[in-house]
Design an enzyme around this catalytic site. Structure first.
Site, PDB file in Angstrom:
ATOM      1  N   ASP A  82       0.837  -1.208   0.000  1.00 19.01           N
ATOM      2  CA  ASP A  82       0.000   0.000   0.000  1.00 19.01           C
ATOM      3  C   ASP A  82       0.871   1.256   0.000  1.00 19.01           C
ATOM      4  O   ASP A  82       1.984   1.244   0.531  1.00 19.01           O
ATOM      5  CB  ASP A  82      -0.898  -0.035   1.247  1.00 19.01           C
ATOM      6  CG  ASP A  82      -2.046   0.954   1.157  1.00 19.01           C
ATOM      7  OD1 ASP A  82      -2.277   1.532   0.071  1.00 19.01           O
ATOM      8  OD2 ASP A  82      -2.710   1.162   2.185  1.00 19.01           O
ATOM      9  N   HIS A 129       2.908   3.282  -8.975  1.00 16.32           N
ATOM     10  CA  HIS A 129       2.705   1.851  -9.252  1.00 16.32           C
ATOM     11  C   HIS A 129       3.919   1.274  -9.968  1.00 16.32           C
ATOM     12  O   HIS A 129       4.331   0.151  -9.686  1.00 16.32           O
ATOM     13  CB  HIS A 129       1.447   1.643 -10.099  1.00 16.32           C
ATOM     14  CG  HIS A 129       0.174   2.025  -9.383  1.00 16.32           C
ATOM     15  ND1 HIS A 129      -0.074   1.670  -8.082  1.00 16.32           N
ATOM     16  CD2 HIS A 129      -0.914   2.728  -9.793  1.00 16.32           C
ATOM     17  CE1 HIS A 129      -1.260   2.142  -7.712  1.00 16.32           C
ATOM     18  NE2 HIS A 129      -1.781   2.792  -8.736  1.00 16.32           N
ATOM     19  N   LEU A 155      10.775 -20.768  -4.010  1.00 17.59           N
ATOM     20  CA  LEU A 155       9.829 -19.845  -3.369  1.00 17.59           C
ATOM     21  C   LEU A 155       8.525 -19.922  -4.143  1.00 17.59           C
ATOM     22  O   LEU A 155       8.547 -19.905  -5.379  1.00 17.59           O
ATOM     23  CB  LEU A 155      10.394 -18.417  -3.451  1.00 17.59           C
ATOM     24  CG  LEU A 155       9.442 -17.273  -3.133  1.00 17.59           C
ATOM     25  CD1 LEU A 155       9.142 -17.233  -1.630  1.00 17.59           C
ATOM     26  CD2 LEU A 155      10.031 -15.926  -3.553  1.00 17.59           C
TER      27      LEU A 155
HETATM   28  C1  FPP Z   1      -1.687   0.340  -3.351  1.00 18.00           C
HETATM   29  O1  FPP Z   1      -1.279   1.630  -3.560  1.00 18.00           O
HETATM   30  C2  FPP Z   1      -1.276  -0.606  -4.347  1.00 18.00           C
HETATM   31  C3  FPP Z   1      -2.094  -1.192  -5.293  1.00 18.00           C
HETATM   32  C4  FPP Z   1      -3.495  -0.817  -5.536  1.00 18.00           C
HETATM   33  C5  FPP Z   1      -1.651  -2.249  -6.136  1.00 18.00           C
HETATM   34  C6  FPP Z   1      -0.259  -2.742  -5.915  1.00 18.00           C
HETATM   35  C7  FPP Z   1       0.385  -2.754  -7.213  1.00 18.00           C
HETATM   36  C8  FPP Z   1       1.711  -2.763  -7.437  1.00 18.00           C
HETATM   37  C9  FPP Z   1       2.750  -2.861  -6.418  1.00 18.00           C
HETATM   38  C10 FPP Z   1       2.184  -2.666  -8.808  1.00 18.00           C
HETATM   39  C11 FPP Z   1       1.524  -3.630  -9.690  1.00 18.00           C
HETATM   40  C12 FPP Z   1       2.089  -4.978  -9.567  1.00 18.00           C
HETATM   41  C13 FPP Z   1       1.528  -5.991 -10.206  1.00 18.00           C
HETATM   42  C14 FPP Z   1       2.173  -7.325 -10.230  1.00 18.00           C
HETATM   43  C15 FPP Z   1       0.223  -5.795 -10.882  1.00 18.00           C
HETATM   44  P1  FPP Z   1      -2.404   2.726  -3.595  1.00 18.00           P
HETATM   45  O2  FPP Z   1      -2.609   3.111  -5.002  1.00 18.00           O
HETATM   46  O3  FPP Z   1      -3.625   2.244  -2.883  1.00 18.00           O
HETATM   47  O4  FPP Z   1      -1.711   3.854  -2.796  1.00 18.00           O
HETATM   48  P2  FPP Z   1      -2.442   5.009  -1.952  1.00 18.00           P
HETATM   49  O5  FPP Z   1      -3.222   4.325  -0.856  1.00 18.00           O
HETATM   50  O6  FPP Z   1      -1.285   5.802  -1.442  1.00 18.00           O
HETATM   51  O7  FPP Z   1      -3.305   5.772  -2.899  1.00 18.00           O
END
Ligand code: FPP
Length: 248
Positions: A22, A39, A133
């Site tokens: 997150d 991302h 893994l």
């Molecule tokens: C949260 O950050 C993260 C996500 C919604 C997705 C996690 C995705 C990745 C690490 C990259 C994609 C990887 C793959 C394999 C698809 P947020 O956008 O909720 O952050 P915020 O809460 O600060 O807005």
């Protein structure tokens, strides 16, 4: 011989670590960058974490990559996340395979674009014989939905007369989840300071240690993983009973 007051488990590497990645958006906003950049940097952090987990001897790493609730985000961001998954599998699958990583996927696949479904299947098929893994990708995943899928699978068997309703137990539900052969996570880490499970592995988290770290996901790395595991080692795990006795 004096008894060792510290349970042996305190020294063992957690077998299964699950991560709620997150804070990509906040990482980007803090730098005046578009969320997509957060991302993209999140994928880099993911690469580092998978490598570190393999080197540290963790057997299972589950990552929350796209939640069933993420569909409510703007369509441009959904496109970005789908594109990153495509690229992650296309670019990294060979290296993952070479490092003997087995890829598994949990979540609802039916709503995904056919090419994404195919990529996920390809990743699982190519790596199914690997033994170092296991990387469990939770994609279009929600825990309540997973439990509902398990209930539906059981209902079909009851309807077909294969099992009696009285055979319904917690174990039976566990055996009908998306990846029933995986051990429950010992440790669940959430980055970015939020302290919630947000519909992630609700069934499997019954006895997991939860560690919340302030780091935004793009800044997560091996040192952050080691820090979370050190915190896990400071906790006593009782599984509802008395603390494990060692030495005797
Ligand atoms: C949260 O950050 C993260 C996500 C919604 C997705 C996690 C995705 C990745 C690490 C990259 C994609 C990887 C793959 C394999 C698809 P947020 O956008 O909720 O952050 P915020 O809460 O600060 O807005």
């Amino acid at each position: 011989m004096p008894q060792n007051p510290i349970p042996l488990s305190a020294f063992a590497m957690p077998r299964h670590v699950a991560i709620i990645m997150d804070g990509n958006g906040r990482w980007a906003s803090a730098r005046g960058l578009p969320r997509g950049e957060g991302h993209r940097r999140g994928v880099e952090a993911l690469r580092k974490t998978v490598r570190a987990a393999g080197e540290m001897g963790i057997s299972y790493l589950t990552i929350f990559s796209f939640s069933a609730e993420n569909w409510s985000r703007p369509s441009s961001e959904i496109r970005d996340l789908m594109g990153l998954l495509r690229r992650f599998i296309r670019n990294d699958l060979a290296e993952l395979h070479q490092s003997r990583v087995k890829v598994r996927v949990i979540g609802e696949r039916d709503d995904l674009a056919p090419d994404i479904r195919q990529l996920l299947e390809e990743a699982e098929e190519l790596t199914k014989g690997n033994d170092r893994l296991t990387l469990v990708v939770a994609f279009n995943y929600g825990a309540r939905q997973e439990i509902a899928r398990a209930a539906a699978r059981i209902a079909v068997k009851i309807n077909a007369g294969e099992i009696e309703p009285s055979a319904m137990t917690a174990d039976l539900i566990g055996q009908n989840l998306d990846a029933p052969d995986l051990p429950d996570p010992d440790l669940i880490i959430r980055t970015s300071g939020e302290q919630r499970l947000s519909n992630f592995l609700l069934w499997q988290a019954a006895y997991s240690e939860l560690v919340f770290v302030p780091t935004y996901w793009p800044d997560f790395d091996r040192a952050a993983l080691e820090g979370a595991i050190a915190e896990y080692h400071r906790r006593e795990r009782r599984f509802g009973g008395l603390i494990a006795q060692t030495g005797s």
